[in-house]
Design a protein around this motif. Structure first.
Motif, mmCIF file in Angstrom:
data_model
loop_
_atom_site.group_PDB
_atom_site.id
_atom_site.type_symbol
_atom_site.label_atom_id
_atom_site.label_comp_id
_atom_site.label_asym_id
_atom_site.label_seq_id
_atom_site.Cartn_x
_atom_site.Cartn_y
_atom_site.Cartn_z
ATOM 1 N N THR A 171 -7.812 -3.805 -5.910
ATOM 2 C CA THR A 171 -8.392 -4.997 -6.520
ATOM 3 C C THR A 171 -7.332 -6.071 -6.627
ATOM 4 N N GLN A 172 -7.683 -7.299 -6.274
ATOM 5 C CA GLN A 172 -6.805 -8.452 -6.470
ATOM 6 C C GLN A 172 -7.438 -9.389 -7.494
ATOM 7 N N TYR A 192 -2.302 -10.511 -9.712
ATOM 8 C CA TYR A 192 -2.228 -9.097 -10.079
ATOM 9 C C TYR A 192 -2.980 -8.255 -9.054
ATOM 10 N N GLU A 193 -2.438 -7.083 -8.750
ATOM 11 C CA GLU A 193 -3.096 -6.126 -7.859
ATOM 12 C C GLU A 193 -3.098 -4.753 -8.490
ATOM 13 N N GLN A 194 -4.184 -4.029 -8.295
ATOM 14 C CA GLN A 194 -4.272 -2.636 -8.717
ATOM 15 C C GLN A 194 -4.768 -1.799 -7.544
ATOM 16 N N TYR A 237 -6.183 2.061 -6.302
ATOM 17 C CA TYR A 237 -6.956 3.122 -6.931
ATOM 18 C C TYR A 237 -7.006 4.401 -6.108
ATOM 19 N N VAL A 253 -5.803 4.252 -11.585
ATOM 20 C CA VAL A 253 -4.810 3.380 -10.957
ATOM 21 C C VAL A 253 -3.487 4.125 -10.803
ATOM 22 N N TYR A 260 -0.877 2.387 -8.732
ATOM 23 C CA TYR A 260 0.094 1.392 -8.234
ATOM 24 C C TYR A 260 -0.395 0.016 -8.668
ATOM 25 N N GLU A 261 0.488 -0.771 -9.289
ATOM 26 C CA GLU A 261 0.124 -2.112 -9.755
ATOM 27 C C GLU A 261 1.234 -3.099 -9.387
ATOM 28 N N THR A 262 0.846 -4.280 -8.975
ATOM 29 C CA THR A 262 1.816 -5.316 -8.618
ATOM 30 C C THR A 262 1.503 -6.595 -9.383
ATOM 31 N N SER A 263 2.537 -7.160 -10.033
ATOM 32 C CA SER A 263 2.389 -8.425 -10.759
ATOM 33 C C SER A 263 3.065 -9.545 -9.975
ATOM 34 N N GLN A 293 4.458 -1.231 -10.779
ATOM 35 C CA GLN A 293 4.338 -0.022 -11.588
ATOM 36 C C GLN A 293 3.743 1.062 -10.702
#
Length: 506
Positions: free
Chosen positions: A145-146, A157-159, A161, A167, A169-172, A186
């Motif tokens: 998801t963006q 932000y990206e998540q 799944y 979740v 992996y997450e990118t800010s 993360q």
């Protein structure tokens, strides 16, 4: 012992590096040596692309699949009826998908894959602003998801799944004066540990270490094929492994000057280089230049990347009389470094004296710069009045038909590492006229026997060789057979001997 070939992504229209990796993978499998291709970039379409390269899930590991637990995953179809859409909302069918409304307000836009499974879902707020987009893997699960800033639309932000919607992996992203860089990642690894990272390279290192651990006590070999994204993550691995850097391009800044600054930290930084066990280049000329330049104890060797399958080596030779008369081809991305304007200008000079000639260009443009080079090339063709005889054919998987009908391949690049097109063309009996550049043509072409080498950037010389070639049918037949013979140097058995000498049995 397992061998891993490291790269960034596998697309339907991949570059020569990916094609070289796939050829090597097939050779290793043919010789009974276990190997896999490992990619570091998110790619929800990759498993749909594998059959294009005669690969299966067992041949391929993607970093995001690895952490999501979806290296292998049974494919399913996700339809609109599977989505959580309130019963009172209206679903309207549109081109390639659906739009969802709450009264008069559009809330969602759903696009579909050709097989009827959900591709992407866009969400809109009450003001009609685009707020987020969900991306589905071709195998039938939401994978990313963006989320966007509604003020200017930039990604914030990206998540990523797992199939169970958790979740991992997450990118800010944060706004800077001229860009929106990723400022934090993360990652939850396969052991459940949470890592706060600064870039995907660090995540790739964690993945490679965990992949290595899964192989047990046996030392695996990691071969980095994409210098700008996989060399340093491989070198930074903490688990015991053999680490090999395989270059496919020039290693210095100015393509005409091997003494110009080195472009890759993995070899310019002595500390990083010292952690590498071996450096492989596609040509002896590059290996010699690199050895003189680096003055390192790390061995630097040459192994050709072009591998001709036995089936092709043993196929019937197609004489010039059975090919399309005057057909010249170029197989190259429509990028600046390929210098296709020189090839077009040289063709124009030859065509003025021999109007039976035609020129087909196979390759895709650079979408990241708005197809700048492609537009320039097409305008050049228009300006020269050659639109009826110079054709841009785009990317094709059916290169066999292209080569089997061509009478000549032209390569006019500014620089290369190991142009696969030269080996592939010769294996189909197509002579090659190429610039003498760093690196490749001089190693791959037998000048005067399977083609010709001309000085780099000399359009008149290139045109003269094209004219000379087509003016002499006996020469064409001679080089046609010479190309077939030269391709024997790149048989699987010949290349495997080099791998055995420097890697397998070393």
């Amino acid at each position: 012992m397992m061998y891993y070939f490291l790269n960034n992504r596998l697309d339907a229209n991949s570059s020569g590096i990916e094609h070289a990796e796939v050829k090597r993978l097939k050779l290793f499998k043919q010789k009974g040596v276990p190997a896999k291709i490992v990619m570091c970039e998110y790619n929800r379409l990759a498993h749909r692309n594998l059959p294009l390269y005669e690969m299966t899930d067992d041949d391929y590991v993607n970093m995001f699949d690895f952490f999501a637990g979806t290296v292998t995953f049974p494919a399913k179809v996700v339809t609109v009826s599977d989505l959580s859409i309130p019963d009172e909302y209206q679903i309207r069918e549109v081109d390639n998908g659906y739009e969802v409304y709450n009264g008069n307000r559009k809330t969602m836009r759903i696009t579909m894959f050709p097989n009827g499974s959900v591709d992407t879902i866009d969400y809109f707020n009450g003001d009609g602003n685009h707020t987020k987009q969900e991306f589905y893997d071709t195998r039938g699960f939401k994978s990313m998801t963006q989320i966007y800033d509604t003020a200017d639309g930039h990604l914030i932000y990206e998540q990523f799944y797992r199939p169970n919607n958790t979740v991992y992996y997450e990118t800010s992203y944060e706004k800077r004066p001229n860009s929106y860089p990723a400022t934090n990642i993360q990652l939850t690894d396969t052991h459940g540990k949470l890592h706060s990272l600064m870039n995907t390279g660090q995540a790739f290192t964690i993945m490679l270490d965990e992949l290595n651990e899964q192989d047990g006590d046996e030392i695996s070999t990691f071969i980095s094929d994409r210098s700008d994204c996989s060399n340093v993550p491989m070198i930074n691995m903490k688990t015991p492994a053999r680490k090999i850097e395989h270059f496919h391009n020039i290693h210095f800044r100015d393509f005409w000057d091997p003494s110009s600054p080195i472009t890759y930290p993995s070899i310019s930084n002595n500390e990083l280089l010292s952690k590498t066990d071996l450096v492989i280049t596609p040509s002896q000329r590059q290996a010699d230049d690199m050895t003189k330049r680096l003055r390192t104890q790390v061995p630097i060797v040459s192994i050709p990347v072009g591998i001709v399958p036995d089936k092709q080596l043993n196929t019937r030779h197609i004489p010039m009389s059975e090919r399309t008369p005057g057909k010249i081809v170029a197989v190259a991305r429509l990028f600046y470094e390929k210098r296709l304007d020189d090839a077009i200008n040289a063709f124009a000079k030859a065509y003025r004296e021999n109007p039976t000639l035609s020129f087909d260009i196979y390759g895709y443009g650079n979408g990241r710069d708005g197809l700048k080079e492609e537009k320039m090339l097409k305008q050049l063709v228009k300006n020269l009045g050659l639109e009826n005889v110079v054709q841009f054919k785009g990317y094709t998987q059916d290169m066999e038909t292209v080569y089997n009908t061509a009478e000549l391949l032209v390569l006019s690049s500014r620089y290369e590492g190991a142009p696969l097109a030269i080996v592939e063309a010769q294996s189909h009996g197509v002579p090659v006229i190429a610039y003498d550049i760093n690196y490749g043509p001089a190693d791959l072409i037998q000048d005067g026997q399977s083609g010709f080498i001309v000085p780099s950037g000399h359009v008149d010389d290139l045109a003269a060789k094209i004219k000379e070639y087509f003016a002499n049918p006996a020469l064409m037949e001679q080089l046609n057979e010479g190309a077939y013979q030269n391709a024997q140097r790149f048989s699987g058995d010949s290349i495997w001997k080099e791998w055995e000498k420097y890697v397998i049995n070393a």
